[in-house]
Design a protein around this motif. Structure first.
Motif, PDB file in Angstrom:
ATOM      1  N   LYS A 186       0.814  -1.085  -0.105  1.00 45.39           N
ATOM      2  CA  LYS A 186       0.047   0.006  -0.012  1.00 45.39           C
ATOM      3  C   LYS A 186       0.734   1.294   0.006  1.00 45.39           C
ATOM      4  N   SER A 187       0.901   1.959  -1.227  1.00 49.28           N
ATOM      5  CA  SER A 187       1.742   3.462  -0.964  1.00 49.28           C
ATOM      6  C   SER A 187       0.797   4.361  -1.522  1.00 49.28           C
ATOM      7  N   PHE A 188       0.952   5.620  -1.055  1.00 46.28           N
ATOM      8  CA  PHE A 188       0.445   6.764  -1.842  1.00 46.28           C
ATOM      9  C   PHE A 188       1.462   7.971  -1.346  1.00 46.28           C
ATOM     10  N   SER A 189       1.224   8.886  -2.408  1.00 45.74           N
ATOM     11  CA  SER A 189       2.205   9.934  -2.221  1.00 45.74           C
ATOM     12  C   SER A 189       1.542  11.272  -2.408  1.00 45.74           C
ATOM     13  N   ILE A 190       1.897  12.234  -1.529  1.00 45.02           N
ATOM     14  CA  ILE A 190       1.339  13.559  -1.089  1.00 45.02           C
ATOM     15  C   ILE A 190       2.586  14.533  -1.471  1.00 45.02           C
ATOM     16  N   ASP A 191       2.487  15.356  -2.547  1.00 39.83           N
ATOM     17  CA  ASP A 191       3.322  16.194  -2.974  1.00 39.83           C
ATOM     18  C   ASP A 191       4.869  15.521  -3.227  1.00 39.83           C
ATOM     19  N   GLY A 192       4.679  14.279  -3.552  1.00 45.94           N
ATOM     20  CA  GLY A 192       5.832  13.407  -4.010  1.00 45.94           C
ATOM     21  C   GLY A 192       6.703  12.981  -3.078  1.00 45.94           C
ATOM     22  N   ASN A 193       6.443  13.189  -1.554  1.00 48.71           N
ATOM     23  CA  ASN A 193       7.335  12.798  -0.816  1.00 48.71           C
ATOM     24  C   ASN A 193       6.491  12.005   0.428  1.00 48.71           C
ATOM     25  N   VAL A 194       5.440  12.060   0.936  1.00 49.52           N
ATOM     26  CA  VAL A 194       4.890  11.183   1.709  1.00 49.52           C
ATOM     27  C   VAL A 194       4.357  10.089   1.578  1.00 49.52           C
ATOM     28  N   GLN A 195       4.738   9.018   1.938  1.00 50.13           N
ATOM     29  CA  GLN A 195       4.337   7.617   1.648  1.00 50.13           C
ATOM     30  C   GLN A 195       3.936   6.689   2.696  1.00 50.13           C
ATOM     31  N   HIS A 196       2.856   5.940   2.442  1.00 48.59           N
ATOM     32  CA  HIS A 196       2.729   5.043   3.275  1.00 48.59           C
ATOM     33  C   HIS A 196       2.885   3.524   2.753  1.00 48.59           C
ATOM     34  N   PHE A 197       3.513   2.660   3.831  1.00 49.86           N
ATOM     35  CA  PHE A 197       3.976   1.265   3.461  1.00 49.86           C
ATOM     36  C   PHE A 197       3.305   0.110   4.587  1.00 49.86           C
ATOM     37  N   THR A 198       2.886  -0.799   3.891  1.00 51.97           N
ATOM     38  CA  THR A 198       2.471  -1.919   4.865  1.00 51.97           C
ATOM     39  C   THR A 198       3.788  -2.606   4.970  1.00 51.97           C
ATOM     40  N   ILE A 199       4.666  -2.147   5.874  1.00 51.30           N
ATOM     41  CA  ILE A 199       6.236  -2.242   5.777  1.00 51.30           C
ATOM     42  C   ILE A 199       6.491  -3.818   6.092  1.00 51.30           C
ATOM     43  N   ALA A 200       5.786  -4.508   6.662  1.00 51.78           N
ATOM     44  CA  ALA A 200       6.057  -6.149   7.091  1.00 51.78           C
ATOM     45  C   ALA A 200       5.825  -6.734   5.524  1.00 51.78           C
ATOM     46  N   ASP A 201       4.806  -6.399   5.005  1.00 51.14           N
ATOM     47  CA  ASP A 201       4.340  -7.131   3.749  1.00 51.14           C
ATOM     48  C   ASP A 201       5.358  -6.768   2.690  1.00 51.14           C
ATOM     49  N   VAL A 202       5.739  -5.543   2.383  1.00 54.78           N
ATOM     50  CA  VAL A 202       6.683  -4.992   1.426  1.00 54.78           C
ATOM     51  C   VAL A 202       8.065  -5.631   1.725  1.00 54.78           C
ATOM     52  N   ALA A 203       8.446  -5.793   2.808  1.00 57.85           N
ATOM     53  CA  ALA A 203       9.743  -6.615   3.380  1.00 57.85           C
ATOM     54  C   ALA A 203       9.573  -8.126   2.918  1.00 57.85           C
ATOM     55  N   GLN A 204       8.547  -8.668   3.219  1.00 56.88           N
ATOM     56  CA  GLN A 204       8.392 -10.109   3.131  1.00 56.88           C
ATOM     57  C   GLN A 204       8.171 -10.416   1.396  1.00 56.88           C
ATOM     58  N   GLU A 205       7.882  -9.507   0.764  1.00 54.68           N
ATOM     59  CA  GLU A 205       7.805  -9.651  -0.908  1.00 54.68           C
ATOM     60  C   GLU A 205       9.113  -9.110  -1.423  1.00 54.68           C
ATOM     61  N   ASN A 206       9.714  -8.658  -0.637  1.00 59.30           N
ATOM     62  CA  ASN A 206      11.113  -8.274  -1.412  1.00 59.30           C
ATOM     63  C   ASN A 206      12.021  -9.429  -1.590  1.00 59.30           C
ATOM     64  N   SER A 207      12.650  -9.413  -2.823  1.00 55.78           N
ATOM     65  CA  SER A 207      13.677 -10.512  -2.896  1.00 55.78           C
ATOM     66  C   SER A 207      15.031 -10.001  -3.078  1.00 55.78           C
ATOM     67  N   ASP A 208      15.203  -8.694  -3.094  1.00 52.70           N
ATOM     68  CA  ASP A 208      16.470  -7.954  -3.296  1.00 52.70           C
ATOM     69  C   ASP A 208      17.413  -7.964  -1.927  1.00 52.70           C
ATOM     70  N   PHE A 209      18.476  -8.180  -2.186  1.00 54.95           N
ATOM     71  CA  PHE A 209      19.266  -8.027  -0.845  1.00 54.95           C
ATOM     72  C   PHE A 209      19.160  -6.809  -0.279  1.00 54.95           C
ATOM     73  N   ARG A 210      19.140  -5.464  -1.098  1.00 62.86           N
ATOM     74  CA  ARG A 210      18.714  -4.019  -0.496  1.00 62.86           C
ATOM     75  C   ARG A 210      17.982  -3.602  -1.386  1.00 62.86           C
ATOM     76  N   LYS A 211      16.887  -2.915  -0.879  1.00 62.21           N
ATOM     77  CA  LYS A 211      16.050  -1.958  -2.013  1.00 62.21           C
ATOM     78  C   LYS A 211      15.490  -0.645  -1.130  1.00 62.21           C
ATOM     79  N   VAL A 212      16.037   0.416  -1.506  1.00 60.83           N
ATOM     80  CA  VAL A 212      15.640   1.778  -0.930  1.00 60.83           C
ATOM     81  C   VAL A 212      14.082   2.086  -1.181  1.00 60.83           C
TER      82      VAL A 212
END
Length: 141
Positions: A4-30
């Protein structure tokens, strides 16, 4: 992806961080970079490690989502698992090693930012090469 992500003025974002982390396969992703902090997800493969390092000017907070391992913090070793959090002050020597039988998945906050905005590296080797080449430097304020 359940991100889940949204942006206001290009900088404010919302993440369901545990889900995003679990779905990440990269060693490191900013995921996000602000003027004073940065959100990064990491997946450390079985037998892998982040690498022994010191951030002279950057505090780091790591939250572990799944997997098991060891945190090496200023010469002391501590077991880590899902739900644990480690705060690493600027100047502290540290490494995080996956000693389990599944990927060690985490998200981390750097303050100030430590890596290039939007950077993503599939492996530790790719990340190390980019850092050595000066291609993974944080934005300048």
């Amino acid at each position: 992806m359940t991100e889940k992500s949204f942006s206001i003025d290009g900088n404010v974002q919302h993440f369901t961080i545990a889900d995003v982390a679990q779905e990440n396969s990269d060693f490191r992703k900013v995921l996000w970079t602000g003027e004073h902090a940065q959100i990064v997800v990491m997946t450390v493969p079985v037998g892998g490690e982040i690498g022994d390092e010191v951030h002279p000017e950057t505090d780091q907070i790591l939250t572990f989502v799944s997997g098991t391992g060891h945190a090496d913090l200023n010469g002391e070793t501590h077991p880590i698992e899902a739900g644990d959090q480690c705060a690493v002050p600027a100047g502290a020597q540290h490494n995080f090693r996956n000693t389990g039988d599944e990927p060690l998945i985490l998200y981390t906050i750097y303050s100030p930012p430590e890596h290039a905005a939007g950077g993503a590296f599939a492996t530790k080797e790719e990340a190390d090469t980019a850092e050595a080449a000066g291609e993974d430097n944080p934005p300048q304020a």
